[in-house]
Design a protein around this motif. Structure first.
Motif, PDB file in Angstrom:
ATOM      1  N   LEU A 137      73.768   0.847 -13.799  1.00  0.00           N
ATOM      2  CA  LEU A 137      74.991   1.483 -14.219  1.00  0.00           C
ATOM      3  C   LEU A 137      76.056   1.054 -13.210  1.00  0.00           C
ATOM      4  O   LEU A 137      77.197   1.319 -13.678  1.00  0.00           O
ATOM      5  CB  LEU A 137      74.719   2.939 -14.317  1.00  0.00           C
ATOM      6  CG  LEU A 137      73.730   3.522 -15.345  1.00  0.00           C
ATOM      7  CD1 LEU A 137      73.361   5.119 -15.037  1.00  0.00           C
ATOM      8  CD2 LEU A 137      74.245   3.304 -16.885  1.00  0.00           C
ATOM      9  N   MET A 138      75.746   1.298 -12.036  1.00  0.00           N
ATOM     10  CA  MET A 138      76.988   0.976 -11.162  1.00  0.00           C
ATOM     11  C   MET A 138      77.468  -0.486 -11.035  1.00  0.00           C
ATOM     12  O   MET A 138      78.757  -0.714 -10.868  1.00  0.00           O
ATOM     13  CB  MET A 138      76.570   1.384  -9.694  1.00  0.00           C
ATOM     14  CG  MET A 138      76.370   2.775  -9.361  1.00  0.00           C
ATOM     15  SD  MET A 138      75.849   3.243  -7.754  1.00  0.00           S
ATOM     16  CE  MET A 138      74.484   2.226  -7.401  1.00  0.00           C
ATOM     17  N   LYS A 139      76.684  -1.398 -11.399  1.00  0.00           N
ATOM     18  CA  LYS A 139      76.998  -2.799 -11.517  1.00  0.00           C
ATOM     19  C   LYS A 139      77.623  -3.154 -12.901  1.00  0.00           C
ATOM     20  O   LYS A 139      78.578  -4.006 -13.002  1.00  0.00           O
ATOM     21  CB  LYS A 139      75.608  -3.712 -11.440  1.00  0.00           C
ATOM     22  CG  LYS A 139      75.927  -5.113 -11.368  1.00  0.00           C
ATOM     23  CD  LYS A 139      74.413  -5.910 -11.090  1.00  0.00           C
ATOM     24  CE  LYS A 139      74.634  -7.238 -11.350  1.00  0.00           C
ATOM     25  NZ  LYS A 139      73.302  -7.919 -11.316  1.00  0.00           N
ATOM     26  N   GLY A 140      77.232  -2.496 -13.869  1.00  0.00           N
ATOM     27  CA  GLY A 140      77.845  -2.717 -15.449  1.00  0.00           C
ATOM     28  C   GLY A 140      79.290  -2.050 -15.334  1.00  0.00           C
ATOM     29  O   GLY A 140      79.789  -1.570 -14.484  1.00  0.00           O
ATOM     30  N   MET A 141      79.691  -2.203 -16.637  1.00  0.00           N
ATOM     31  CA  MET A 141      81.084  -1.703 -16.831  1.00  0.00           C
ATOM     32  C   MET A 141      80.860  -0.776 -17.910  1.00  0.00           C
ATOM     33  O   MET A 141      80.635  -1.018 -19.002  1.00  0.00           O
ATOM     34  CB  MET A 141      81.955  -2.751 -17.364  1.00  0.00           C
ATOM     35  CG  MET A 141      82.096  -4.231 -16.721  1.00  0.00           C
ATOM     36  SD  MET A 141      83.014  -5.341 -17.126  1.00  0.00           S
ATOM     37  CE  MET A 141      82.724  -6.740 -15.853  1.00  0.00           C
ATOM     38  N   ASN A 142      81.370   0.603 -17.417  1.00  0.00           N
ATOM     39  CA  ASN A 142      81.245   1.517 -18.361  1.00  0.00           C
ATOM     40  C   ASN A 142      82.481   1.754 -19.273  1.00  0.00           C
ATOM     41  O   ASN A 142      83.638   2.016 -18.990  1.00  0.00           O
ATOM     42  CB  ASN A 142      80.968   2.987 -17.308  1.00  0.00           C
ATOM     43  CG  ASN A 142      81.055   4.075 -18.008  1.00  0.00           C
ATOM     44  OD1 ASN A 142      80.969   4.240 -19.278  1.00  0.00           O
ATOM     45  ND2 ASN A 142      80.871   5.380 -17.308  1.00  0.00           N
ATOM     46  N   MET A 143      81.996   1.666 -20.360  1.00  0.00           N
ATOM     47  CA  MET A 143      82.985   1.767 -21.467  1.00  0.00           C
ATOM     48  C   MET A 143      83.386   3.217 -21.912  1.00  0.00           C
ATOM     49  O   MET A 143      84.321   3.349 -22.737  1.00  0.00           O
ATOM     50  CB  MET A 143      82.553   1.141 -22.587  1.00  0.00           C
ATOM     51  CG  MET A 143      82.352  -0.427 -22.790  1.00  0.00           C
ATOM     52  SD  MET A 143      81.772  -1.399 -23.955  1.00  0.00           S
ATOM     53  CE  MET A 143      82.471  -1.197 -25.024  1.00  0.00           C
TER      54      MET A 143
END
Length: 170
Positions: free
Chosen positions: A161-167
């Motif tokens: 979650l921290m590494k990904g891109m939260n839309m």
């Protein structure tokens, strides 16, 4: 000895919290990248979602309605559209129901379940919207045009979650 065991337990607990997949998400992962970025939207209590797009030839809206199954797959519930022809069916296959209601064509699926599908973010000025939990996400704004994304339901760890891109905007 007791402190070492306590410290090891703490490190193990932290690693579990960081790396064990817990958060159910809709993920959009680039299909042709050496290190693909993962864009995600958290699944809230509502397990339904909609993809609405403007058909590139007919220039009319197509609305696809889906649900997340209990085992994290994608159930296609129905398609609704105004025009028949290229890319839009004019009849039902086995396990489908086709009807015309109020000038719109509706194709309903009895039990069409998918693990994932590829979504192309075309580089044309036509709508492509993802709807979930009372919010609308403009995929042409959130994702890169001209790229293809593998769409699926995945449980992500805190690290992912921290590494990904939260839309969701958080």
């Amino acid at each position: 000895m007791r402190r070492a065991l306590l410290a090891a337990s703490g490190v193990l607990l932290f690693a579990c919290l960081l790396f064990v997949p817990l958060a159910e998400t809709f993920t959009f992962t680039e299909t042709r990248a050496d290190e693909p970025a993962v864009h995600y939207i958290r699944v809230d209590g509502n397990r339904n979602f909609v993809i609405r797009y403007t058909h590139s030839i007919h220039l009319s809206d197509v609305v696809e309605t889906y649900a997340v199954t209990d085992d994290g797959k994608i159930r296609l519930a129905r398609m609704e559209y105004e025009d028949l022809a290229i890319g839009l069916p004019g009849h039902a296959e086995e396990g489908e129901t086709f009807s015309e209601k109020g000038g719109k064509y509706v194709l309903e699926y009895d039990d069409k379940v998918l693990d994932s599908f590829v979504l192309l973010i075309a580089d044309i000025d036509a709508d492509l919207e993802f709807r979930h939990g009372g919010r609308n996400y403009d995929l042409k704004e959130k994702l890169q045009r001209g790229k293809a994304y593998d769409f699926r339901i995945r449980k992500l760890s805190l690290f992912e979650l921290m590494k990904g891109m939260n839309m969701n905007g958080g």
